[in-house]
Design a protein around this motif. Structure first.
Motif, PDB file in Angstrom:
ATOM      1  N   THR A 151       0.363  -0.410   0.191  1.00  0.00           N
ATOM      2  CA  THR A 151      -0.045  -0.253  -0.224  1.00  0.00           C
ATOM      3  C   THR A 151       1.103   1.440  -0.022  1.00  0.00           C
TER       4      THR A 151
ATOM      5  N   CYS B 117      11.015   4.662  -7.059  1.00  0.00           N
ATOM      6  CA  CYS B 117       9.835   4.092  -8.694  1.00  0.00           C
ATOM      7  C   CYS B 117      11.009   5.063  -9.975  1.00  0.00           C
TER       8      CYS B 117
ATOM      9  N   LEU C 155       1.878   5.021 -12.093  1.00  0.00           N
ATOM     10  CA  LEU C 155       0.817   6.324 -11.414  1.00  0.00           C
ATOM     11  C   LEU C 155       0.150   7.350 -11.197  1.00  0.00           C
TER      12      LEU C 155
ATOM     13  N   GLU D 260      -3.371   3.497  -1.963  1.00  0.00           N
ATOM     14  CA  GLU D 260      -3.494   2.722  -3.190  1.00  0.00           C
ATOM     15  C   GLU D 260      -2.923   1.530  -3.170  1.00  0.00           C
TER      16      GLU D 260
ATOM     17  N   PHE E 281      -0.945  -2.272  -4.692  1.00  0.00           N
ATOM     18  CA  PHE E 281       0.068  -2.883  -5.662  1.00  0.00           C
ATOM     19  C   PHE E 281       0.259  -4.102  -5.380  1.00  0.00           C
ATOM     20  N   ARG E 282       0.253  -4.153  -6.595  1.00  0.00           N
ATOM     21  CA  ARG E 282       1.591  -5.687  -6.957  1.00  0.00           C
ATOM     22  C   ARG E 282       2.837  -4.511  -7.298  1.00  0.00           C
ATOM     23  N   MET E 283       4.564  -4.899  -6.568  1.00  0.00           N
ATOM     24  CA  MET E 283       5.455  -4.386  -7.026  1.00  0.00           C
ATOM     25  C   MET E 283       6.109  -5.267  -7.328  1.00  0.00           C
TER      26      MET E 283
ATOM     27  N   ILE F 126       4.984  -2.611 -11.547  1.00  0.00           N
ATOM     28  CA  ILE F 126       4.017  -1.772 -11.057  1.00  0.00           C
ATOM     29  C   ILE F 126       2.692  -2.372 -11.172  1.00  0.00           C
ATOM     30  N   LEU F 127       1.419  -2.425 -10.673  1.00  0.00           N
ATOM     31  CA  LEU F 127       0.448  -3.389 -11.592  1.00  0.00           C
ATOM     32  C   LEU F 127      -1.227  -2.777  -9.927  1.00  0.00           C
ATOM     33  N   PRO F 128      -1.853  -2.590 -10.786  1.00  0.00           N
ATOM     34  CA  PRO F 128      -2.556  -1.829  -9.670  1.00  0.00           C
ATOM     35  C   PRO F 128      -3.121  -2.679  -8.829  1.00  0.00           C
ATOM     36  N   LEU F 129      -4.029  -3.117  -7.865  1.00  0.00           N
ATOM     37  CA  LEU F 129      -4.956  -4.399  -7.696  1.00  0.00           C
ATOM     38  C   LEU F 129      -6.160  -3.881  -7.719  1.00  0.00           C
TER      39      LEU F 129
ATOM     40  N   PHE G 270      -8.668   2.078 -10.697  1.00  0.00           N
ATOM     41  CA  PHE G 270      -7.521   2.518 -10.191  1.00  0.00           C
ATOM     42  C   PHE G 270      -7.217   3.388 -11.453  1.00  0.00           C
TER      43      PHE G 270
END
Length: 157
Positions: A13, A74, A82, A111, A113-115, A133-136, A140
């Motif tokens: 998060t 990042c 993002l 937010e 994410f899978r990072m 980075i992938l939003p979960l 999003f």
């Protein structure tokens, strides 16, 4: 994160983004980092033409993972997920809307994410790198979209 050099994928998060220094400038020819002083030449290719230099994102992000907080960097490719735009586009937007950087950080707080994180290749670097980075959250919205709504900016056609 383990001690190996292999990238590690985690769920996290976003707690905060340091909005005081989101960008760095790079040479338009070799894409090496440029010094902050105006009219300085590129130390790698000796290019003096800074009018065509580019900005890239370099975000310091605090994330919560399980029971600890990590600070990660990042760089441009991950940061574009993002922010939803290039660093130059965001810089231009922020010139018109002075609090955009702080509000972008607020928009991304909380937010999930899978990072995928990796250790820095530079021995002097102190923070892990966000490689991907992938939003979960299904709904999003990148920071620039949230800011355009906040400031009442219409999408360009």
């Amino acid at each position: 994160m383990d001690n190996s050099d292999n990238p590690t994928t985690i769920m996290c998060t976003v707690l905060a983004i340091d909005h005081s220094n989101l960008f760095y400038r790079a040479c338009s020819l070799c894409e090496r980092t440029l010094p902050d002083t105006p009219n300085s030449q590129c130390g790698f290719c000796n290019n003096f033409n800074h009018s065509s230099s580019k900005r890239f994102f370099r975000l310091l992000v605090a994330i919560a993972v399980d029971t600890k907080v990590l600070n990660v960097i990042c760089f441009d490719r991950a940061a574009r997920i993002l922010f939803g735009c290039s660093a130059d586009e965001f810089f231009d937007f922020a010139k018109i809307h002075p609090f955009a950087s702080a509000n972008a950080g607020k928009a991304l707080e909380g937010e999930m994410f899978r990072m995928t994180l990796s250790k820095p290749k530079n021995g002097n670097a102190q923070h892990l790198r966000a490689v991907s980075i992938l939003p979960l959250r299904t709904g999003f919205q990148p920071a620039i979209e949230t800011l355009k709504e906040l400031y009442g900016v219409r999408a360009s056609s």
